[in-house]
Scaffold this motif. Structure first.
Motif, PDB file in Angstrom:
ATOM      1  N   ALA A   1       0.840  -1.203   0.000  1.00  0.00           N
ATOM      2  CA  ALA A   1       0.000   0.000   0.000  1.00  0.00           C
ATOM      3  C   ALA A   1       0.877   1.257   0.000  1.00  0.00           C
ATOM      4  O   ALA A   1       0.603   2.219  -0.718  1.00  0.00           O
ATOM      5  N   HIS A   2       1.953   1.218   0.788  1.00  0.00           N
ATOM      6  CA  HIS A   2       2.797   2.410   0.911  1.00  0.00           C
ATOM      7  C   HIS A   2       3.450   2.788  -0.412  1.00  0.00           C
ATOM      8  O   HIS A   2       3.645   3.970  -0.693  1.00  0.00           O
ATOM      9  N   ARG A   3       3.782   1.786  -1.227  1.00  0.00           N
ATOM     10  CA  ARG A   3       4.385   2.113  -2.516  1.00  0.00           C
ATOM     11  C   ARG A   3       3.408   2.861  -3.409  1.00  0.00           C
ATOM     12  O   ARG A   3       3.793   3.511  -4.367  1.00  0.00           O
ATOM     13  N   LEU A   4       2.114   2.769  -3.071  1.00  0.00           N
ATOM     14  CA  LEU A   4       1.093   3.482  -3.858  1.00  0.00           C
ATOM     15  C   LEU A   4       0.584   4.722  -3.102  1.00  0.00           C
ATOM     16  O   LEU A   4      -0.454   5.286  -3.462  1.00  0.00           O
ATOM     17  N   ASN A   5       1.313   5.090  -2.040  1.00  0.00           N
ATOM     18  CA  ASN A   5       0.876   6.226  -1.201  1.00  0.00           C
ATOM     19  C   ASN A   5      -0.509   6.013  -0.602  1.00  0.00           C
ATOM     20  O   ASN A   5      -1.270   6.964  -0.431  1.00  0.00           O
TER      21      ASN A   5
ATOM     22  N   HIS B   1      -4.204  -7.411  -3.730  1.00  0.00           N
ATOM     23  CA  HIS B   1      -5.271  -7.266  -2.731  1.00  0.00           C
ATOM     24  C   HIS B   1      -5.578  -5.790  -2.476  1.00  0.00           C
ATOM     25  O   HIS B   1      -6.742  -5.380  -2.431  1.00  0.00           O
ATOM     26  N   VAL B   2      -4.517  -4.996  -2.327  1.00  0.00           N
ATOM     27  CA  VAL B   2      -4.699  -3.557  -2.102  1.00  0.00           C
ATOM     28  C   VAL B   2      -5.454  -2.938  -3.278  1.00  0.00           C
ATOM     29  O   VAL B   2      -6.415  -2.181  -3.097  1.00  0.00           O
ATOM     30  N   ARG B   3      -5.019  -3.286  -4.485  1.00  0.00           N
ATOM     31  CA  ARG B   3      -5.692  -2.724  -5.663  1.00  0.00           C
ATOM     32  C   ARG B   3      -7.159  -3.148  -5.689  1.00  0.00           C
ATOM     33  O   ARG B   3      -8.035  -2.339  -5.996  1.00  0.00           O
ATOM     34  N   ALA B   4      -7.409  -4.420  -5.391  1.00  0.00           N
ATOM     35  CA  ALA B   4      -8.789  -4.922  -5.448  1.00  0.00           C
ATOM     36  C   ALA B   4      -9.678  -4.174  -4.448  1.00  0.00           C
ATOM     37  O   ALA B   4     -10.750  -3.687  -4.817  1.00  0.00           O
ATOM     38  N   VAL B   5      -9.231  -4.062  -3.197  1.00  0.00           N
ATOM     39  CA  VAL B   5     -10.121  -3.462  -2.189  1.00  0.00           C
ATOM     40  C   VAL B   5     -10.208  -1.946  -2.320  1.00  0.00           C
ATOM     41  O   VAL B   5     -11.177  -1.333  -1.861  1.00  0.00           O
TER      42      VAL B   5
END
Ligand code: ATP
Ligand code: MG
Ligand code: MG
Length: 395
Positions: free
Chosen positions: A22-26, A296-300
């Motif tokens: 998640a952090h890599r995507l801010n 998972h981060v992208r999906a949710v």
């Protein structure tokens, strides 16, 4: 990248690796777990919630700080999540209904059967007293034969909650071992291999499968994962289809781990699902285009999952993941990590936990262009008498 804050119930290693992605995507992540949990250590925030993911008040406190809630463990208070969703409209992925179905392994089995997904034959063990349960277990022995697997319906992990009932004489020991837990029995599966597939469902409802992998458990704990599984393409595809169909039967988006047994007649059956990132998917960090955690981060968060995100990085990618378990002497497990650091294509992940024998302390991903070479590197890392690898084989 995305203004949504994701709240995570549970701050163990899976939460920690969700945080990294998640952090890599801010994308901001807030954790509910004990102070200094692995996921909090790498996530400097004042807003984390100290408490239990089974405590409705603590879950409400987390929800108040977030736009989306997710879990790194299925043993959470799913009713509290459902109530919060109704009361506040907060998004919860996996959806509470799915968590509820999966966290009771017998309800999960019944659900899969209703959706025509092949599973081992199983039967619930009823009875209020040990004497009644004893009768039920002996009946199962007559129906299934011995050995059969007695399982706790709830709060199971790493085989804690399983007992192999080898004969009628073992029934009392089984009841003692799983004392007071809600039980069901499963027919013994003489599997030739255990397989697993990570499956992601997007917010739009599209379902994608990662490669089929082979898992090798030691003392009921995942020890090694081979990616891709050393089976035919036909079987790999069959496993991916079965895993996708299993996940499609549950509502809601996010990532799921699907564990399967390959039987001697090449039939596949589902063992169980996990509604979250899974140990058998750690290899994806180094071997796939997009890791299971980022997917998972992208999906949710409702972010795109473009074509081929779940495939192996190259057509010749061969990966092995080995879990780093706490050694019998404190920090003894670090010796294999040091050898991994000397090994080309190996990456070490440590979870920030206090060392304890048998505890999951970290994992190592090893990637090369052939499975033989990857296995040779594994042998060196495991301390076997092979020369260290100095050069990558010609790619
Ligand atoms: P996890 O940590 O994967 O959640 P768990 O505690 O939920 O584990 P299971 O996955 O049900 O336990 O079982 C653990 C292991 O026991 C399986 O990976 C498999 O090796 C073995 N096993 C489970 N069920 C059976 C069965 N019916 N027949 C034979 N072996 C089984
Ligand atoms: Mg399980
Ligand atoms: Mg399992």
């Amino acid at each position: 990248m995305d203004s949504k804050t994701i709240g995570i119930l549970g701050g163990g290693q899976l939460g920690r690796m969700i945080v990294e992605a998640a952090h890599r995507l801010n994308i901001k992540t807030v954790i509910l777990d004990a102070p200094n949990a692995p996921a909090k250590q790498i996530n400097a925030l004042d807003e984390h919630v100290d408490g239990s993911f089974t405590d409705p008040a603590a879950i409400a406190k987390l929800a108040a700080k977030c736009d989306v809630l997710t879990v790194e463990i299925e043993h959470v208070d799913a009713s509290a999540l459902a109530d919060l969703q109704k009361a506040t409209g907060i998004q919860v992925f996996p959806v509470p209904e799915t968590i509820k179905l999966i966290q009771d392994k017998y309800l999960q089995k019944e659900h899969l059967i209703r959706h025509d997904i092949a599973v081992a034959e199983s039967v619930a063990i009823s009875g209020a007293t040990d004497a009644e349960k004893r009768v039920a277990l002996l009946q199962v022995g007559e129906q299934f034969g011995y050995p059969y697997m007695l399982k706790s319906r709830t709060l199971a992990y790493d085989g804690r909650g399983n007992f192999v009932v080898k004969s009628a004489e073992a029934v009392d020991e089984a009841l003692q071992d799983l004392h007071d837990r809600p039980l069901y029995a499963e027919k013994w599966c003489p599997f030739t291999k255990e397989l697993a597939v990570m499956v992601v469902r997007s917010i739009e409802g599209e379902v994608y499968a990662y490669p089929t992998v082979e898992t090798i458990q030691k003392d009921n704990i995942c020890h090694l994962v081979y990616a891709p599984a050393r089976i035919s393409d036909t079987l790999r595809n069959k496993a991916a289809m079965l895993a996708k169909n299993a996940v499609k039967s549950f509502p809601g988006c996010g990532i799921f781990g699907v564990e399967m047994f390959l039987l001697p007649n090449n039939e596949l059956i589902v063992n169980e699902l996990a509604p979250r990132p899974h140990n058998s998917g750690h290899y994806t960090i180094d071997a796939c285009v997009t890791s299971q955690f980022e997917a998972h981060v992208r999906a949710v968060a409702g972010l795109p999952l473009p074509r081929d995100f779940a495939r192996l990085a190259t057509s010749s990618t061969n990966a092995i993941m080995v879990n780093v378990l706490g050694a019998s002497t404190p920090d003894g497990e670090l010796a294999m990590c040091e050898r991994a650091l000397q090994t080309p294509g190996a990456s070490v992940y440590l979870y920030g936990k206090t060392t304890r024998p048998g505890r999951k302390m970290g994992h190592i991903n090893i990637v090369s262009s052939s499975m033989d070479e990857t296995e040779r590197r594994l042998a060196y890392i495991m301390g076997e008498d092979v020369a260290p690898v100095v050069d990558e084989v010609k790619e």
